[in-house]
Write a protein that holds these residues in place. Structure first.
Motif, PDB file in Angstrom:
ATOM      1  N   ARG A 124       0.788  -1.112   0.043  1.00  0.00           N
ATOM      2  CA  ARG A 124      -0.072   0.123   0.018  1.00  0.00           C
ATOM      3  C   ARG A 124       0.861   1.200  -0.022  1.00  0.00           C
ATOM      4  NH1 ARG A 124      -3.837   0.141   5.126  1.00  0.00           N
ATOM      5  NH2 ARG A 124      -1.501  -0.632   5.763  1.00  0.00           N
ATOM      6  N   ASP A 125       2.038   1.245   0.800  1.00  0.00           N
ATOM      7  CA  ASP A 125       2.822   2.446   0.799  1.00  0.00           C
ATOM      8  C   ASP A 125       3.879   2.421  -0.595  1.00  0.00           C
ATOM      9  OD1 ASP A 125       4.872   0.671   0.999  1.00  0.00           O
ATOM     10  OD2 ASP A 125       5.614   1.138   2.756  1.00  0.00           O
ATOM     11  N   GLY A 126       3.481   1.880  -1.388  1.00  0.00           N
ATOM     12  CA  GLY A 126       4.082   1.910  -2.554  1.00  0.00           C
ATOM     13  C   GLY A 126       5.386   1.168  -2.907  1.00  0.00           C
ATOM     14  N   SER A 127       5.976   0.671  -1.544  1.00  0.00           N
ATOM     15  CA  SER A 127       7.146  -0.264  -1.775  1.00  0.00           C
ATOM     16  C   SER A 127       6.877  -1.477  -2.427  1.00  0.00           C
ATOM     17  CB  SER A 127       7.949  -0.325  -0.440  1.00  0.00           C
ATOM     18  OG  SER A 127       7.077  -1.066   0.276  1.00  0.00           O
ATOM     19  N   ARG A 128       7.763  -2.233  -2.943  1.00  0.00           N
ATOM     20  CA  ARG A 128       7.609  -3.504  -3.492  1.00  0.00           C
ATOM     21  C   ARG A 128       8.316  -4.686  -2.917  1.00  0.00           C
ATOM     22  NH1 ARG A 128      10.406  -4.060  -9.422  1.00  0.00           N
ATOM     23  NH2 ARG A 128      12.332  -3.204  -8.691  1.00  0.00           N
ATOM     24  N   GLN A 129       8.228  -5.975  -2.960  1.00  0.00           N
ATOM     25  CA  GLN A 129       8.919  -7.025  -2.838  1.00  0.00           C
ATOM     26  C   GLN A 129       8.797  -8.044  -3.780  1.00  0.00           C
ATOM     27  OE1 GLN A 129      10.731  -7.735   0.337  1.00  0.00           O
ATOM     28  NE2 GLN A 129      11.299  -9.554  -0.949  1.00  0.00           N
ATOM     29  N   ILE A 130      10.151  -8.299  -4.092  1.00  0.00           N
ATOM     30  CA  ILE A 130      10.154  -9.265  -5.342  1.00  0.00           C
ATOM     31  C   ILE A 130      10.261 -10.711  -4.536  1.00  0.00           C
ATOM     32  CG2 ILE A 130      12.037 -10.387  -6.909  1.00  0.00           C
ATOM     33  CD1 ILE A 130      12.469  -7.416  -7.723  1.00  0.00           C
ATOM     34  N   ILE A 131       9.510 -11.514  -4.961  1.00  0.00           N
ATOM     35  CA  ILE A 131       9.234 -13.000  -4.322  1.00  0.00           C
ATOM     36  C   ILE A 131       9.986 -13.911  -5.037  1.00  0.00           C
ATOM     37  CG2 ILE A 131       7.305 -14.656  -4.225  1.00  0.00           C
ATOM     38  CD1 ILE A 131       5.545 -12.141  -3.967  1.00  0.00           C
ATOM     39  N   CYS A 132      10.379 -13.888  -6.160  1.00  0.00           N
ATOM     40  CA  CYS A 132      11.308 -14.905  -7.017  1.00  0.00           C
ATOM     41  C   CYS A 132      11.695 -14.388  -8.125  1.00  0.00           C
ATOM     42  CB  CYS A 132      10.871 -16.408  -7.026  1.00  0.00           C
ATOM     43  SG  CYS A 132       9.584 -16.410  -8.377  1.00  0.00           S
ATOM     44  N   PHE A 133      12.981 -14.819  -8.737  1.00  0.00           N
ATOM     45  CA  PHE A 133      13.116 -14.336 -10.010  1.00  0.00           C
ATOM     46  C   PHE A 133      12.971 -15.722 -11.194  1.00  0.00           C
ATOM     47  CE2 PHE A 133      15.915 -11.479  -7.682  1.00  0.00           C
ATOM     48  CZ  PHE A 133      15.727 -10.212  -8.422  1.00  0.00           C
ATOM     49  N   HIS A 134      12.582 -15.331 -12.486  1.00  0.00           N
ATOM     50  CA  HIS A 134      12.602 -16.562 -13.287  1.00  0.00           C
ATOM     51  C   HIS A 134      13.539 -16.574 -14.330  1.00  0.00           C
ATOM     52  CE1 HIS A 134       8.767 -18.193 -11.724  1.00  0.00           C
ATOM     53  NE2 HIS A 134       8.228 -17.181 -11.569  1.00  0.00           N
ATOM     54  N   ILE A 135      14.188 -17.601 -14.830  1.00  0.00           N
ATOM     55  CA  ILE A 135      15.066 -17.455 -15.837  1.00  0.00           C
ATOM     56  C   ILE A 135      14.513 -18.471 -17.085  1.00  0.00           C
ATOM     57  CG2 ILE A 135      16.771 -17.686 -14.094  1.00  0.00           C
ATOM     58  CD1 ILE A 135      17.420 -20.392 -14.400  1.00  0.00           C
ATOM     59  N   PRO A 136      15.410 -18.315 -18.046  1.00  0.00           N
ATOM     60  CA  PRO A 136      14.708 -18.942 -19.258  1.00  0.00           C
ATOM     61  C   PRO A 136      14.568 -20.687 -18.903  1.00  0.00           C
ATOM     62  CG  PRO A 136      16.456 -17.480 -19.770  1.00  0.00           C
ATOM     63  CD  PRO A 136      16.468 -17.372 -18.572  1.00  0.00           C
ATOM     64  N   THR A 137      13.605 -21.065 -19.801  1.00  0.00           N
ATOM     65  CA  THR A 137      13.203 -22.385 -19.651  1.00  0.00           C
ATOM     66  C   THR A 137      12.009 -22.709 -18.703  1.00  0.00           C
ATOM     67  OG1 THR A 137      14.563 -23.344 -18.171  1.00  0.00           O
ATOM     68  CG2 THR A 137      15.216 -23.239 -20.257  1.00  0.00           C
ATOM     69  N   GLU A 138      11.747 -21.469 -17.960  1.00  0.00           N
ATOM     70  CA  GLU A 138      10.671 -21.752 -16.888  1.00  0.00           C
ATOM     71  C   GLU A 138       9.515 -21.148 -17.398  1.00  0.00           C
ATOM     72  OE1 GLU A 138      13.539 -21.409 -12.880  1.00  0.00           O
ATOM     73  OE2 GLU A 138      12.222 -19.771 -13.335  1.00  0.00           O
ATOM     74  N   PHE A 139       8.297 -21.739 -16.943  1.00  0.00           N
ATOM     75  CA  PHE A 139       7.004 -21.536 -16.793  1.00  0.00           C
ATOM     76  C   PHE A 139       6.655 -20.249 -15.836  1.00  0.00           C
ATOM     77  CE2 PHE A 139       5.423 -25.103 -19.566  1.00  0.00           C
ATOM     78  CZ  PHE A 139       4.749 -24.573 -20.389  1.00  0.00           C
ATOM     79  N   VAL A 140       6.248 -19.359 -16.317  1.00  0.00           N
ATOM     80  CA  VAL A 140       6.125 -18.152 -15.451  1.00  0.00           C
ATOM     81  C   VAL A 140       4.699 -18.074 -14.429  1.00  0.00           C
ATOM     82  CG1 VAL A 140       5.417 -15.650 -15.705  1.00  0.00           C
ATOM     83  CG2 VAL A 140       7.692 -16.272 -16.275  1.00  0.00           C
ATOM     84  N   ASP A 141       3.815 -18.804 -14.974  1.00  0.00           N
ATOM     85  CA  ASP A 141       2.594 -18.650 -14.182  1.00  0.00           C
ATOM     86  C   ASP A 141       1.932 -19.977 -14.352  1.00  0.00           C
ATOM     87  OD1 ASP A 141       2.033 -17.188 -11.892  1.00  0.00           O
ATOM     88  OD2 ASP A 141       0.346 -16.408 -12.795  1.00  0.00           O
ATOM     89  N   LEU A 142       2.377 -21.174 -13.879  1.00  0.00           N
ATOM     90  CA  LEU A 142       1.562 -22.314 -13.463  1.00  0.00           C
ATOM     91  C   LEU A 142       0.830 -21.951 -12.133  1.00  0.00           C
ATOM     92  CD1 LEU A 142       2.022 -23.825 -15.698  1.00  0.00           C
ATOM     93  CD2 LEU A 142       3.804 -25.147 -14.881  1.00  0.00           C
ATOM     94  N   GLN A 143       1.766 -21.085 -11.444  1.00  0.00           N
ATOM     95  CA  GLN A 143       1.195 -20.918 -10.039  1.00  0.00           C
ATOM     96  C   GLN A 143      -0.276 -20.527 -10.162  1.00  0.00           C
ATOM     97  OE1 GLN A 143       2.527 -21.382  -7.112  1.00  0.00           O
ATOM     98  NE2 GLN A 143       4.567 -22.344  -7.731  1.00  0.00           N
ATOM     99  N   ASN A 144      -0.516 -19.591 -10.755  1.00  0.00           N
ATOM    100  CA  ASN A 144      -1.921 -19.201 -10.815  1.00  0.00           C
ATOM    101  C   ASN A 144      -2.938 -19.741 -11.827  1.00  0.00           C
ATOM    102  OD1 ASN A 144      -1.809 -16.986  -8.576  1.00  0.00           O
ATOM    103  ND2 ASN A 144      -0.394 -15.952 -10.039  1.00  0.00           N
ATOM    104  N   ALA A 145      -2.544 -20.532 -12.544  1.00  0.00           N
ATOM    105  CA  ALA A 145      -3.013 -21.018 -13.672  1.00  0.00           C
ATOM    106  C   ALA A 145      -4.550 -21.619 -12.997  1.00  0.00           C
ATOM    107  CB  ALA A 145      -2.306 -22.222 -14.465  1.00  0.00           C
ATOM    108  N   LEU A 146      -4.361 -22.521 -11.977  1.00  0.00           N
ATOM    109  CA  LEU A 146      -5.351 -23.171 -11.520  1.00  0.00           C
ATOM    110  C   LEU A 146      -6.266 -22.271 -10.557  1.00  0.00           C
ATOM    111  CD1 LEU A 146      -4.118 -26.758 -10.639  1.00  0.00           C
ATOM    112  CD2 LEU A 146      -5.793 -26.057 -12.508  1.00  0.00           C
ATOM    113  N   LEU A 147      -5.802 -21.298 -10.033  1.00  0.00           N
ATOM    114  CA  LEU A 147      -6.248 -20.465  -9.104  1.00  0.00           C
ATOM    115  C   LEU A 147      -7.257 -19.497  -9.670  1.00  0.00           C
ATOM    116  CD1 LEU A 147      -3.712 -20.169  -6.363  1.00  0.00           C
ATOM    117  CD2 LEU A 147      -5.505 -21.733  -6.494  1.00  0.00           C
ATOM    118  N   GLY A 148      -7.113 -19.145 -10.983  1.00  0.00           N
ATOM    119  CA  GLY A 148      -7.802 -18.356 -11.699  1.00  0.00           C
ATOM    120  C   GLY A 148      -7.497 -16.864 -11.743  1.00  0.00           C
TER     121      GLY A 148
END
Lengths: 236, 236
Positions: free
Chosen positions: B59-83
């Motif tokens: 909310r205060d505008g700051s951000r947190q990076i949660i992980c990095f993705h490198i080539p060969t990785e699927f970037v959002d299987l995580q949310n694919a099933l959650l919609g």
DNA sequence: CGTTAATTTGAGACCATTCAATTTCGGTGG
DNA sequence: CCACCGAAATTGAATGGTCTCAAATTAACG
């Protein structure tokens, strides 16, 4: 089934297959190991009563709690497919769990698509909580961290019907456990909790938590429940 | 396939089915959105070139990076099933990705057990990294945090063959991104990096990282690669 | 070669830690 | 039922790691 029916449509056959799973019920004392880091996963524990915490211990002896588990949750679907557990899960207080052989669970997943998807979704929900915790310990100050954690637990408990509607829950966690979950010291956690109490947001003592000002606590914790995905569109 | 064959056994039919997937290739500029928080997931991006980061904004505008993705990785299987995505994924530099419709991917998962399991494992590996990051930002000091992050990226890049064997990698991340990934400020990240350089552990500049003393860096970062599960017993 | 982004430096302030020591609480045995 | 015990919670004071706020320098890019 109480948990899974929130996000998946299970047929009577699915339910029967779940109930037919072999299991052994077991009681764990405080800090008993449901999963041990470095060991092969042979069965998955379904938490029936009590709280559990997932943690890693650092080389210097300190520890970080990565998430809490509440009743109705599978405690280690996370490592079931990976073979070797990379963290430990221990009981926070006296707990009871049903231990289900990993192989039986995996066969069930193979045979029944709806159950398999429910299991997958469960692991994704866990992952979503891990992500929010990265944010919590990474970018929030002590007050927000603890407020956020309490909001999360309150919401999850309410959703699973483990607490009355009035924001009053059984809450067996110690301040030291809260500290290790928020990346703070127990001393500072204590002072921060006092601040939340002083501001009339919570009432916390002897194993019970009452959220007095839900809105204020969410505000203090910068809490947005989107990441808990309470409303997942049921697939198929 | 390069990635999945590390932990799953894919039949020729599986490989053919993967290659038959519909996709559109797309280029993203710096900070372009591969996934946007709050939006429905319609397709999943397979990262082909460049780095991406997963983040939440507070909310205060700051951000947190949660992980990095490198080539060969699927970037959002995580949310694919959650919609609905509960975080954003953005390109760290100029990247290329193959966008695959979510529905096509899910049909493939339904039809082909080996692929489905590979996908599930991938999401569990992501989750394992999230967990380690909770530990990293929660309980390590600045030097260890950054050393650990560099160890992780170095190991993952090496495993996927994106870097030479001599510990020299293309490394497009800015110090500000490293800061937001470790929960520090960019100022302090800068000073900490200077410390690692002074001690002869790394050589980092203009888009390239060289790990001079791998053992020393692991030591400094309290790094144990177990959580990356490089050797998963192939199921079935 | 000008312009913007990224890195670097300095000094002071602050949040959280450290290290004890004390008090309260929950459970247990006499 | 009370005395006792260890665990948990609480308090105080000093230290310190990291942040804040600029400002200066260097690198990247069109």
């Amino acid at each position: 089934m109480r948990r899974w029916s929130k996000h998946s449509r299970l047929s009577p056959d699915d339910r029967a297959a779940i109930l037919a799973l072999p299991y052994t019920q077991k009681t764990f004392g405080k800090d008993g190991y449901l999963v041990r880091e470095g060991q092969e996963v042979t069965d998955c524990a379904l938490l029936l009563r009590g709280f559990a915490y997932r943690q890693k211990v650092l080389r210097d002896g300190s520890r970080q709690i990565i998430c809490f588990h509440i009743p109705t949750e599978f405690v280690d679907l996370q490592n079931a497919l990976l073979g070797i557990a990379d963290d430990s899960v221990q009981s926070a207080n006296r707990t009871e769990a049903a231990l289900i052989p990993r192989s039986a669970l995996m066969e069930l997943a193979t045979a029944r698509p709806a159950i398999r998807i429910a299991m997958w979704i469960d692991t994704l929900l866990d992952a979503s909580i891990f992500r929010e915790w990265v944010v919590n310990v990474g970018r929030r100050d002590s007050r927000s961290r603890i407020a956020h954690l309490l909001c999360e637990l309150g919401t999850r408990l309410k959703t699973m019907g483990n607490g009355a509607e009035d924001g009053h829950f059984e809450f067996p966690l110690t301040q030291e456990q809260l500290a290790d979950a928020t990346g703070l010291t127990s001393v500072h956690t204590n002072r921060t909790l006092q601040g939340l109490r002083r501001d009339g947001l919570i009432h916390l003592n002897s194993g019970s938590l009452r959220i007095l000002d839900w809105e204020g606590l969410c505000e203090a914790g910068d809490f947005d429940e989107l990441y808990l995905h309470q409303r997942i569109p049921v697939v198929a």
